[in-house]
Design a protein around this motif. Structure first.
Motif, PDB file in Angstrom:
ATOM      1  N   SER A  55       0.832  -1.209   0.000  1.00  0.00           N
ATOM      2  CA  SER A  55       0.000   0.000   0.000  1.00  0.00           C
ATOM      3  C   SER A  55       0.862   1.253   0.000  1.00  0.00           C
ATOM      4  N   ILE A  56       2.048   1.182   0.591  1.00  0.00           N
ATOM      5  CA  ILE A  56       2.980   2.312   0.556  1.00  0.00           C
ATOM      6  C   ILE A  56       3.467   2.538  -0.868  1.00  0.00           C
ATOM      7  N   SER A  57       3.788   1.451  -1.560  1.00  0.00           N
ATOM      8  CA  SER A  57       4.225   1.564  -2.952  1.00  0.00           C
ATOM      9  C   SER A  57       3.110   2.138  -3.819  1.00  0.00           C
ATOM     10  N   LEU A  58       1.865   1.685  -3.574  1.00  0.00           N
ATOM     11  CA  LEU A  58       0.723   2.214  -4.322  1.00  0.00           C
ATOM     12  C   LEU A  58       0.561   3.704  -4.077  1.00  0.00           C
ATOM     13  N   PHE A  59       0.807   4.136  -2.850  1.00  0.00           N
ATOM     14  CA  PHE A  59       0.729   5.551  -2.514  1.00  0.00           C
ATOM     15  C   PHE A  59       1.729   6.347  -3.348  1.00  0.00           C
ATOM     16  N   ILE A  63       0.933   9.356  -6.170  1.00  0.00           N
ATOM     17  CA  ILE A  63       1.530  10.688  -6.189  1.00  0.00           C
ATOM     18  C   ILE A  63       2.134  10.979  -7.557  1.00  0.00           C
ATOM     19  N   ALA A  64       2.807   9.981  -8.109  1.00  0.00           N
ATOM     20  CA  ALA A  64       3.500  10.175  -9.387  1.00  0.00           C
ATOM     21  C   ALA A  64       2.531  10.584 -10.484  1.00  0.00           C
ATOM     22  N   PHE A  65       1.406   9.897 -10.573  1.00  0.00           N
ATOM     23  CA  PHE A  65       0.472  10.213 -11.649  1.00  0.00           C
ATOM     24  C   PHE A  65      -0.257  11.535 -11.414  1.00  0.00           C
ATOM     25  N   ALA A  66      -0.500  11.885 -10.151  1.00  0.00           N
ATOM     26  CA  ALA A  66      -1.122  13.185  -9.869  1.00  0.00           C
ATOM     27  C   ALA A  66      -0.225  14.321 -10.317  1.00  0.00           C
ATOM     28  N   GLN A  67       1.071  14.141 -10.163  1.00  0.00           N
ATOM     29  CA  GLN A  67       2.025  15.181 -10.538  1.00  0.00           C
ATOM     30  C   GLN A  67       2.007  15.471 -12.030  1.00  0.00           C
ATOM     31  N   LEU A  68       1.675  14.471 -12.829  1.00  0.00           N
ATOM     32  CA  LEU A  68       1.655  14.662 -14.280  1.00  0.00           C
ATOM     33  C   LEU A  68       0.713  15.783 -14.690  1.00  0.00           C
ATOM     34  N   GLY A  86      -4.750  20.776  -3.587  1.00  0.00           N
ATOM     35  CA  GLY A  86      -4.105  19.509  -3.275  1.00  0.00           C
ATOM     36  C   GLY A  86      -4.109  19.204  -1.791  1.00  0.00           C
ATOM     37  N   MET A  87      -3.809  20.184  -0.970  1.00  0.00           N
ATOM     38  CA  MET A  87      -3.816  19.977   0.473  1.00  0.00           C
ATOM     39  C   MET A  87      -5.214  19.610   0.965  1.00  0.00           C
ATOM     40  N   SER A  88      -6.228  20.240   0.397  1.00  0.00           N
ATOM     41  CA  SER A  88      -7.612  19.942   0.810  1.00  0.00           C
ATOM     42  C   SER A  88      -7.984  18.503   0.466  1.00  0.00           C
ATOM     43  N   ILE A  89      -7.611  18.055  -0.744  1.00  0.00           N
ATOM     44  CA  ILE A  89      -7.922  16.679  -1.159  1.00  0.00           C
ATOM     45  C   ILE A  89      -7.179  15.674  -0.290  1.00  0.00           C
ATOM     46  N   SER A  90      -5.908  15.954   0.022  1.00  0.00           N
ATOM     47  CA  SER A  90      -5.135  15.021   0.846  1.00  0.00           C
ATOM     48  C   SER A  90      -5.719  14.917   2.251  1.00  0.00           C
ATOM     49  N   MET A  91      -6.231  16.020   2.777  1.00  0.00           N
ATOM     50  CA  MET A  91      -6.856  15.987   4.094  1.00  0.00           C
ATOM     51  C   MET A  91      -8.119  15.134   4.086  1.00  0.00           C
ATOM     52  N   LEU A  92      -8.914  15.248   3.018  1.00  0.00           N
ATOM     53  CA  LEU A  92     -10.131  14.431   2.899  1.00  0.00           C
ATOM     54  C   LEU A  92      -9.770  12.950   2.788  1.00  0.00           C
ATOM     55  N   GLY A  93      -8.721  12.642   2.022  1.00  0.00           N
ATOM     56  CA  GLY A  93      -8.290  11.254   1.909  1.00  0.00           C
ATOM     57  C   GLY A  93      -7.842  10.692   3.247  1.00  0.00           C
ATOM     58  N   VAL A 111      -5.152   6.298  -1.958  1.00  0.00           N
ATOM     59  CA  VAL A 111      -4.906   6.838  -3.298  1.00  0.00           C
ATOM     60  C   VAL A 111      -5.400   8.277  -3.373  1.00  0.00           C
ATOM     61  N   MET A 112      -6.549   8.549  -2.768  1.00  0.00           N
ATOM     62  CA  MET A 112      -7.073   9.918  -2.735  1.00  0.00           C
ATOM     63  C   MET A 112      -6.096  10.844  -2.002  1.00  0.00           C
ATOM     64  N   GLN A 113      -5.580  10.372  -0.880  1.00  0.00           N
ATOM     65  CA  GLN A 113      -4.578  11.153  -0.151  1.00  0.00           C
ATOM     66  C   GLN A 113      -3.344  11.381  -1.015  1.00  0.00           C
ATOM     67  N   ALA A 114      -2.939  10.342  -1.738  1.00  0.00           N
ATOM     68  CA  ALA A 114      -1.771  10.451  -2.612  1.00  0.00           C
ATOM     69  C   ALA A 114      -1.994  11.461  -3.727  1.00  0.00           C
ATOM     70  N   LEU A 115      -3.205  11.469  -4.308  1.00  0.00           N
ATOM     71  CA  LEU A 115      -3.499  12.419  -5.379  1.00  0.00           C
ATOM     72  C   LEU A 115      -3.364  13.851  -4.878  1.00  0.00           C
ATOM     73  N   GLY A 116      -3.826  14.099  -3.661  1.00  0.00           N
ATOM     74  CA  GLY A 116      -3.661  15.431  -3.091  1.00  0.00           C
ATOM     75  C   GLY A 116      -2.210  15.751  -2.807  1.00  0.00           C
ATOM     76  N   CYS A 117      -1.465  14.745  -2.332  1.00  0.00           N
ATOM     77  CA  CYS A 117      -0.049  14.956  -2.030  1.00  0.00           C
ATOM     78  C   CYS A 117       0.786  15.155  -3.296  1.00  0.00           C
ATOM     79  N   GLY A 118       0.186  14.914  -4.457  1.00  0.00           N
ATOM     80  CA  GLY A 118       0.887  15.195  -5.700  1.00  0.00           C
ATOM     81  C   GLY A 118       1.306  16.648  -5.822  1.00  0.00           C
ATOM     82  N   CYS A 119       0.644  17.531  -5.078  1.00  0.00           N
ATOM     83  CA  CYS A 119       1.010  18.949  -5.127  1.00  0.00           C
ATOM     84  C   CYS A 119       2.364  19.213  -4.485  1.00  0.00           C
TER      85      CYS A 119
END
Length: 410
Positions: A55-59, A63-68, A86-93, A111-119
Protein backbone atom coordinates in the motif's frame (compact mmCIF):
# COMPACT_ATOMS: atom_id res chain seq x y z
CA UNK A 1 17.68 36.94 -13.63
CA UNK A 2 14.24 36.48 -15.10
CA UNK A 3 11.40 38.80 -14.35
CA UNK A 4 9.63 36.25 -12.15
CA UNK A 5 12.46 36.29 -9.64
CA UNK A 6 12.95 40.05 -9.81
CA UNK A 7 9.47 40.65 -8.42
CA UNK A 8 9.97 38.36 -5.42
CA UNK A 9 10.48 40.16 -2.10
CA UNK A 10 12.80 39.03 0.68
CA UNK A 11 9.76 38.44 2.88
CA UNK A 12 8.22 36.17 0.28
CA UNK A 13 11.43 34.18 0.07
CA UNK A 14 11.63 33.75 3.85
CA UNK A 15 7.98 32.71 3.89
CA UNK A 16 8.64 30.34 0.99
CA UNK A 17 11.52 28.68 2.87
CA UNK A 18 9.30 28.06 5.91
CA UNK A 19 6.59 26.72 3.59
CA UNK A 20 9.06 24.39 1.86
CA UNK A 21 10.32 23.06 5.21
CA UNK A 22 6.72 22.45 6.31
CA UNK A 23 6.09 20.54 3.07
CA UNK A 24 9.22 18.44 3.66
CA UNK A 25 8.02 17.64 7.19
CA UNK A 26 4.55 16.81 5.92
CA UNK A 27 6.03 14.51 3.31
CA UNK A 28 7.33 12.02 5.92
CA UNK A 29 3.94 11.39 7.52
CA UNK A 30 2.20 9.39 4.77
CA UNK A 31 5.23 7.04 4.69
CA UNK A 32 7.84 7.11 7.45
CA UNK A 33 5.73 7.92 10.52
CA UNK A 34 3.34 5.13 9.53
CA UNK A 35 6.06 2.43 9.52
CA UNK A 36 5.84 1.47 13.24
CA UNK A 37 2.09 0.96 12.74
CA UNK A 38 2.51 -1.80 10.12
CA UNK A 39 1.58 -4.63 12.55
CA UNK A 40 -1.41 -2.69 13.90
CA UNK A 41 -2.61 -1.85 10.38
CA UNK A 42 -2.25 -5.49 9.31
CA UNK A 43 -4.24 -6.63 12.34
CA UNK A 44 -6.94 -3.98 11.92
CA UNK A 45 -7.53 -4.76 8.25
CA UNK A 46 -6.98 -8.54 8.65
CA UNK A 47 -4.18 -8.62 6.11
CA UNK A 48 -0.42 -9.23 6.04
CA UNK A 49 2.42 -6.74 6.70
CA UNK A 50 3.54 -7.35 3.10
CA UNK A 51 0.19 -6.03 1.84
CA UNK A 52 0.59 -2.95 4.01
CA UNK A 53 4.04 -2.46 2.47
CA UNK A 54 2.49 -2.71 -0.99
CA UNK A 55 0.00 0.00 0.00
CA UNK A 56 2.98 2.31 0.56
CA UNK A 57 4.23 1.56 -2.95
CA UNK A 58 0.72 2.21 -4.32
CA UNK A 59 0.73 5.55 -2.51
CA UNK A 60 3.98 6.53 -4.25
CA UNK A 61 2.63 5.59 -7.67
CA UNK A 62 -0.55 7.61 -6.97
CA UNK A 63 1.53 10.69 -6.19
CA UNK A 64 3.50 10.17 -9.39
CA UNK A 65 0.47 10.21 -11.65
CA UNK A 66 -1.12 13.19 -9.87
CA UNK A 67 2.03 15.18 -10.54
CA UNK A 68 1.65 14.66 -14.28
CA UNK A 69 -1.37 16.96 -14.28
CA UNK A 70 -0.38 19.34 -11.48
CA UNK A 71 3.01 20.35 -12.91
CA UNK A 72 1.93 21.71 -16.32
CA UNK A 73 -1.21 23.22 -14.81
CA UNK A 74 0.93 25.19 -12.37
CA UNK A 75 2.94 26.62 -15.30
CA UNK A 76 -0.32 27.84 -16.83
CA UNK A 77 -2.41 29.00 -13.85
CA UNK A 78 0.10 29.42 -11.01
CA UNK A 79 1.24 27.39 -8.02
CA UNK A 80 -0.85 28.73 -5.14
CA UNK A 81 -4.33 27.58 -6.14
CA UNK A 82 -3.19 24.07 -6.97
CA UNK A 83 -1.32 23.75 -3.68
CA UNK A 84 -4.44 24.78 -1.76
CA UNK A 85 -6.64 22.32 -3.65
CA UNK A 86 -4.11 19.51 -3.27
CA UNK A 87 -3.82 19.98 0.47
CA UNK A 88 -7.61 19.94 0.81
CA UNK A 89 -7.92 16.68 -1.16
CA UNK A 90 -5.14 15.02 0.85
CA UNK A 91 -6.86 15.99 4.09
CA UNK A 92 -10.13 14.43 2.90
CA UNK A 93 -8.29 11.25 1.91
CA UNK A 94 -6.63 11.04 5.34
CA UNK A 95 -10.04 11.50 7.01
CA UNK A 96 -11.36 8.62 4.92
CA UNK A 97 -8.46 6.40 6.00
CA UNK A 98 -9.17 6.86 9.72
CA UNK A 99 -12.91 6.27 9.30
CA UNK A 100 -12.90 2.93 7.47
CA UNK A 101 -12.37 -0.66 8.61
CA UNK A 102 -12.34 -2.14 5.09
CA UNK A 103 -8.91 -2.68 3.50
CA UNK A 104 -10.15 -1.98 -0.04
CA UNK A 105 -11.70 1.32 1.04
CA UNK A 106 -8.52 2.12 2.94
CA UNK A 107 -6.54 1.70 -0.29
CA UNK A 108 -9.00 3.93 -2.16
CA UNK A 109 -8.69 6.69 0.45
CA UNK A 110 -4.90 6.27 0.45
CA UNK A 111 -4.91 6.84 -3.30
CA UNK A 112 -7.07 9.92 -2.74
CA UNK A 113 -4.58 11.15 -0.15
CA UNK A 114 -1.77 10.45 -2.61
CA UNK A 115 -3.50 12.42 -5.38
CA UNK A 116 -3.66 15.43 -3.09
CA UNK A 117 -0.05 14.96 -2.03
CA UNK A 118 0.89 15.19 -5.70
CA UNK A 119 1.01 18.95 -5.13
CA UNK A 120 4.29 18.40 -3.24
CA UNK A 121 5.89 18.46 -6.69
CA UNK A 122 5.39 22.22 -6.60
CA UNK A 123 8.16 22.52 -4.02
CA UNK A 124 10.80 22.05 -6.73
CA UNK A 125 9.01 24.52 -9.01
CA UNK A 126 8.86 27.07 -6.17
CA UNK A 127 12.60 26.69 -5.59
CA UNK A 128 13.15 27.31 -9.29
CA UNK A 129 10.78 30.32 -9.30
CA UNK A 130 11.96 32.12 -6.19
CA UNK A 131 15.67 31.37 -5.89
CA UNK A 132 18.68 31.24 -8.16
CA UNK A 133 22.32 30.18 -8.42
CA UNK A 134 24.11 28.90 -5.33
CA UNK A 135 21.18 29.92 -3.15
CA UNK A 136 18.94 27.53 -5.08
CA UNK A 137 21.48 24.69 -4.86
CA UNK A 138 21.98 25.19 -1.12
CA UNK A 139 18.22 25.20 -0.56
CA UNK A 140 17.86 21.88 -2.38
CA UNK A 141 20.60 20.38 -0.21
CA UNK A 142 18.85 21.85 2.86
CA UNK A 143 15.58 20.23 1.81
CA UNK A 144 17.21 16.82 1.45
CA UNK A 145 19.02 17.26 4.77
CA UNK A 146 15.84 18.40 6.50
CA UNK A 147 14.12 15.35 5.08
CA UNK A 148 16.82 13.24 6.73
CA UNK A 149 16.31 14.97 10.09
CA UNK A 150 12.57 14.40 9.90
CA UNK A 151 13.12 10.81 8.81
CA UNK A 152 15.41 10.25 11.80
CA UNK A 153 12.78 11.37 14.31
CA UNK A 154 9.68 10.12 12.47
CA UNK A 155 9.88 6.47 13.67
CA UNK A 156 10.03 7.64 17.29
CA UNK A 157 7.15 9.98 16.57
CA UNK A 158 5.29 7.11 14.90
CA UNK A 159 5.95 4.84 17.89
CA UNK A 160 4.65 7.52 20.26
CA UNK A 161 1.57 8.12 18.11
CA UNK A 162 0.95 4.38 17.84
CA UNK A 163 1.18 4.00 21.62
CA UNK A 164 -1.08 6.97 22.39
CA UNK A 165 -3.50 7.30 19.48
CA UNK A 166 -3.11 4.02 17.60
CA UNK A 167 -2.37 3.78 13.89
CA UNK A 168 -4.83 6.61 13.22
CA UNK A 169 -2.56 9.04 15.08
CA UNK A 170 -0.24 9.63 12.12
CA UNK A 171 -3.22 10.45 9.93
CA UNK A 172 -4.58 12.98 12.44
CA UNK A 173 -1.19 14.68 12.68
CA UNK A 174 -0.96 14.67 8.88
CA UNK A 175 -4.29 16.50 8.71
CA UNK A 176 -3.03 19.10 11.18
CA UNK A 177 0.22 19.66 9.27
CA UNK A 178 -1.65 19.86 5.97
CA UNK A 179 -3.76 22.63 7.46
CA UNK A 180 -0.54 24.48 8.43
CA UNK A 181 0.84 24.14 4.88
CA UNK A 182 -2.49 25.34 3.47
CA UNK A 183 -2.41 28.45 5.68
CA UNK A 184 1.25 29.18 4.88
CA UNK A 185 0.59 28.85 1.15
CA UNK A 186 -2.37 31.22 1.46
CA UNK A 187 -0.29 33.81 3.32
CA UNK A 188 3.08 33.70 1.57
CA UNK A 189 2.38 32.83 -2.07
CA UNK A 190 0.69 34.83 -4.77
CA UNK A 191 -1.11 33.11 -7.61
CA UNK A 192 0.64 34.94 -10.41
CA UNK A 193 1.95 32.74 -13.16
CA UNK A 194 5.76 32.44 -13.39
CA UNK A 195 6.93 35.17 -15.77
CA UNK A 196 8.95 34.13 -18.80
CA UNK A 197 9.18 35.56 -22.25
CA UNK A 198 7.83 33.73 -25.30
CA UNK A 199 4.74 31.66 -25.95
CA UNK A 200 4.07 28.80 -23.55
CA UNK A 201 3.61 25.38 -25.21
CA UNK A 202 0.56 23.23 -24.52
CA UNK A 203 0.30 20.32 -22.09
CA UNK A 204 1.49 17.57 -24.43
CA UNK A 205 4.11 19.73 -26.15
CA UNK A 206 5.56 20.71 -22.77
CA UNK A 207 6.10 17.10 -21.83
CA UNK A 208 7.43 16.22 -25.26
CA UNK A 209 9.89 19.07 -24.99
CA UNK A 210 11.35 18.13 -21.60
CA UNK A 211 11.15 14.34 -21.99
CA UNK A 212 12.69 14.56 -25.45
CA UNK A 213 15.87 16.01 -23.99
CA UNK A 214 18.48 13.34 -23.22
CA UNK A 215 20.22 15.29 -20.47
CA UNK A 216 16.96 16.14 -18.70
CA UNK A 217 15.80 12.53 -18.61
CA UNK A 218 19.25 11.27 -17.63
CA UNK A 219 19.64 13.68 -14.73
CA UNK A 220 16.21 12.80 -13.40
CA UNK A 221 16.86 9.07 -13.77
CA UNK A 222 20.05 9.49 -11.74
CA UNK A 223 18.02 11.25 -9.04
CA UNK A 224 15.25 8.62 -9.32
CA UNK A 225 17.59 5.65 -8.97
CA UNK A 226 19.26 7.20 -5.93
CA UNK A 227 15.81 7.84 -4.42
CA UNK A 228 14.69 4.27 -5.20
CA UNK A 229 17.54 2.88 -3.09
CA UNK A 230 16.39 4.92 -0.08
CA UNK A 231 12.67 4.33 -0.67
CA UNK A 232 13.03 0.57 -1.14
CA UNK A 233 14.73 0.28 2.21
CA UNK A 234 12.09 2.43 3.90
CA UNK A 235 9.26 0.29 2.50
CA UNK A 236 10.73 -3.08 3.42
CA UNK A 237 12.45 -2.09 6.69
CA UNK A 238 9.44 -3.20 8.80
CA UNK A 239 9.60 -6.59 7.05
CA UNK A 240 13.29 -6.95 7.94
CA UNK A 241 13.38 -5.54 11.46
CA UNK A 242 9.89 -6.16 12.83
CA UNK A 243 8.89 -9.30 10.93
CA UNK A 244 12.14 -11.23 10.36
CA UNK A 245 14.21 -9.95 13.31
CA UNK A 246 11.16 -9.69 15.61
CA UNK A 247 11.99 -6.22 16.89
CA UNK A 248 9.50 -4.22 18.93
CA UNK A 249 8.26 -0.95 17.42
CA UNK A 250 10.44 1.09 19.79
CA UNK A 251 13.58 -0.88 18.85
CA UNK A 252 12.69 -0.45 15.19
CA UNK A 253 12.32 3.31 15.66
CA UNK A 254 15.81 3.49 17.19
CA UNK A 255 17.24 1.67 14.18
CA UNK A 256 15.71 4.19 11.80
CA UNK A 257 16.86 7.04 14.05
CA UNK A 258 20.44 6.01 13.27
CA UNK A 259 19.58 5.61 9.59
CA UNK A 260 18.05 9.07 9.39
CA UNK A 261 21.10 10.62 11.04
CA UNK A 262 23.11 9.56 7.98
CA UNK A 263 21.07 12.08 5.98
CA UNK A 264 22.42 14.87 8.18
CA UNK A 265 26.01 13.77 7.60
CA UNK A 266 25.36 13.38 3.89
CA UNK A 267 23.83 16.85 3.73
CA UNK A 268 26.84 18.42 5.40
CA UNK A 269 29.19 16.62 3.02
CA UNK A 270 27.04 17.61 0.03
CA UNK A 271 27.19 21.27 1.10
CA UNK A 272 30.99 21.16 1.26
CA UNK A 273 31.27 19.33 -2.07
CA UNK A 274 28.91 21.76 -3.82
CA UNK A 275 31.42 24.55 -3.14
CA UNK A 276 34.48 22.59 -4.30
CA UNK A 277 33.55 20.27 -7.16
CA UNK A 278 31.16 20.36 -10.09
CA UNK A 279 27.71 18.70 -10.00
CA UNK A 280 28.86 15.89 -12.30
CA UNK A 281 31.63 15.02 -9.85
CA UNK A 282 29.21 15.23 -6.92
CA UNK A 283 26.99 12.70 -8.66
CA UNK A 284 30.01 10.47 -9.28
CA UNK A 285 30.91 10.51 -5.58
CA UNK A 286 27.34 9.87 -4.44
CA UNK A 287 26.67 7.07 -6.91
CA UNK A 288 30.02 5.49 -6.06
CA UNK A 289 28.98 5.32 -2.42
CA UNK A 290 25.66 3.67 -3.38
CA UNK A 291 27.54 1.10 -5.46
CA UNK A 292 29.88 0.44 -2.52
CA UNK A 293 26.89 -0.02 -0.22
CA UNK A 294 25.35 -2.58 -2.57
CA UNK A 295 28.56 -4.59 -2.72
CA UNK A 296 28.86 -4.44 1.07
CA UNK A 297 25.25 -5.59 1.44
CA UNK A 298 25.87 -8.59 -0.82
CA UNK A 299 29.08 -9.52 1.00
CA UNK A 300 27.44 -9.32 4.43
CA UNK A 301 24.33 -11.25 3.33
CA UNK A 302 26.42 -14.12 1.96
CA UNK A 303 28.91 -14.36 4.83
CA UNK A 304 26.98 -13.41 7.97
CA UNK A 305 23.60 -14.09 9.49
CA UNK A 306 20.92 -11.42 9.18
CA UNK A 307 21.29 -8.82 11.94
CA UNK A 308 20.46 -5.16 12.30
CA UNK A 309 24.16 -4.29 11.83
CA UNK A 310 24.56 -6.23 8.56
CA UNK A 311 21.65 -4.26 7.11
CA UNK A 312 22.24 -0.88 8.70
CA UNK A 313 25.96 -0.46 7.97
CA UNK A 314 25.55 -0.64 4.16
CA UNK A 315 22.44 1.53 4.37
CA UNK A 316 24.37 4.30 6.14
CA UNK A 317 26.81 4.35 3.21
CA UNK A 318 23.92 4.28 0.72
CA UNK A 319 22.11 7.15 2.42
CA UNK A 320 25.20 9.36 2.40
CA UNK A 321 25.55 8.68 -1.34
CA UNK A 322 21.88 9.43 -1.97
CA UNK A 323 22.09 12.76 -0.15
CA UNK A 324 25.12 13.79 -2.20
CA UNK A 325 23.87 12.65 -5.62
CA UNK A 326 20.21 13.68 -5.61
CA UNK A 327 20.44 17.48 -5.09
CA UNK A 328 23.15 17.80 -7.76
CA UNK A 329 21.18 15.78 -10.31
CA UNK A 330 17.92 17.60 -9.54
CA UNK A 331 19.49 21.06 -9.87
CA UNK A 332 21.04 20.15 -13.22
CA UNK A 333 17.73 18.82 -14.52
CA UNK A 334 15.63 21.75 -13.27
CA UNK A 335 18.06 24.27 -14.76
CA UNK A 336 17.52 23.04 -18.32
CA UNK A 337 13.96 24.38 -18.77
CA UNK A 338 13.39 27.21 -16.23
CA UNK A 339 10.38 28.49 -18.18
CA UNK A 340 8.68 25.10 -17.65
CA UNK A 341 9.58 24.58 -14.01
CA UNK A 342 6.25 22.98 -13.10
CA UNK A 343 6.34 20.57 -16.03
CA UNK A 344 9.99 19.78 -15.38
CA UNK A 345 9.37 19.05 -11.72
CA UNK A 346 6.29 16.94 -12.51
CA UNK A 347 8.05 14.89 -15.18
CA UNK A 348 11.08 14.32 -12.97
CA UNK A 349 9.13 13.56 -9.81
CA UNK A 350 6.89 11.15 -11.72
CA UNK A 351 9.95 9.25 -12.90
CA UNK A 352 11.26 9.31 -9.34
CA UNK A 353 8.12 7.99 -7.66
CA UNK A 354 7.39 5.40 -10.33
CA UNK A 355 10.94 4.06 -9.98
CA UNK A 356 10.69 4.10 -6.19
CA UNK A 357 7.23 2.53 -6.10
CA UNK A 358 7.81 -0.21 -8.66
CA UNK A 359 11.30 -1.17 -7.45
CA UNK A 360 10.22 -1.29 -3.80
CA UNK A 361 7.17 -3.37 -4.76
CA UNK A 362 9.34 -5.87 -6.63
CA UNK A 363 11.73 -6.15 -3.69
CA UNK A 364 8.89 -6.63 -1.17
CA UNK A 365 7.53 -9.50 -3.29
CA UNK A 366 10.75 -11.50 -2.80
CA UNK A 367 10.87 -11.91 1.00
CA UNK A 368 13.17 -14.94 0.98
CA UNK A 369 16.35 -12.84 1.16
CA UNK A 370 15.48 -9.17 1.31
CA UNK A 371 19.04 -8.19 2.24
CA UNK A 372 20.59 -9.74 -0.87
CA UNK A 373 17.80 -8.38 -3.07
CA UNK A 374 18.52 -4.89 -1.77
CA UNK A 375 22.22 -5.36 -2.50
CA UNK A 376 21.64 -6.48 -6.08
CA UNK A 377 19.24 -3.57 -6.61
CA UNK A 378 21.76 -1.01 -5.34
CA UNK A 379 24.51 -2.38 -7.58
CA UNK A 380 22.25 -2.40 -10.65
CA UNK A 381 20.72 1.03 -10.07
CA UNK A 382 23.99 2.77 -9.25
CA UNK A 383 25.70 1.09 -12.22
CA UNK A 384 23.07 2.35 -14.66
CA UNK A 385 23.18 5.83 -13.06
CA UNK A 386 26.98 5.95 -13.33
CA UNK A 387 26.72 4.97 -17.00
CA UNK A 388 24.23 7.80 -17.59
CA UNK A 389 26.48 10.31 -15.83
CA UNK A 390 29.42 9.16 -17.94
CA UNK A 391 27.35 9.49 -21.12
CA UNK A 392 26.34 13.04 -20.21
CA UNK A 393 29.98 13.97 -19.61
CA UNK A 394 31.05 12.50 -22.96
CA UNK A 395 28.31 14.39 -24.81
CA UNK A 396 29.36 17.62 -23.11
CA UNK A 397 32.99 17.11 -24.13
CA UNK A 398 31.94 16.36 -27.73
CA UNK A 399 29.81 19.50 -27.87
CA UNK A 400 32.65 21.62 -26.47
CA UNK A 401 35.11 20.15 -28.95
CA UNK A 402 32.68 20.72 -31.82
CA UNK A 403 32.09 24.33 -30.74
CA UNK A 404 35.83 25.03 -30.63
CA UNK A 405 36.33 23.72 -34.19
CA UNK A 406 33.63 25.96 -35.64
CA UNK A 407 34.52 29.32 -37.21
CA UNK A 408 34.73 31.90 -34.48
CA UNK A 409 35.43 29.33 -31.75
CA UNK A 410 38.25 29.80 -29.29
Amino acid sequence: MNRGKAAVTAGQRRGAVSLLMAMVLLGVFPLDVLLPSFPALAEHFSTTPANIALSISLFAVGIAFAQLLIGPLSDAIGRKGLLLVGMSISMLGALGCVSTSDYTLFLIFRVMQALGCGCFVLSQALVQDLFEGEQRDRLRILMVTASGIFISISPLAGTFLQATLGWRGSFWVFIGLAAVVLIKAWLFLDNSRPSHSGARPGFIRSYRRVLGDFEFVSYWLISAFAFACHFSFIVISPLIFMDQLQMAPYEFSLILLIYGAAYIVGGLVATVLSRRIKPGQQMLVGLGLILLSGLAMLYLSSNFALTSATVLIPMLICTAGTTIARPAATSKAMGLFPELAGTSAAAGSTLTFICGGLISALISLSPANLQATLGYSFVLLSGVALALNSRISRRARIHESHAMTQPGGD
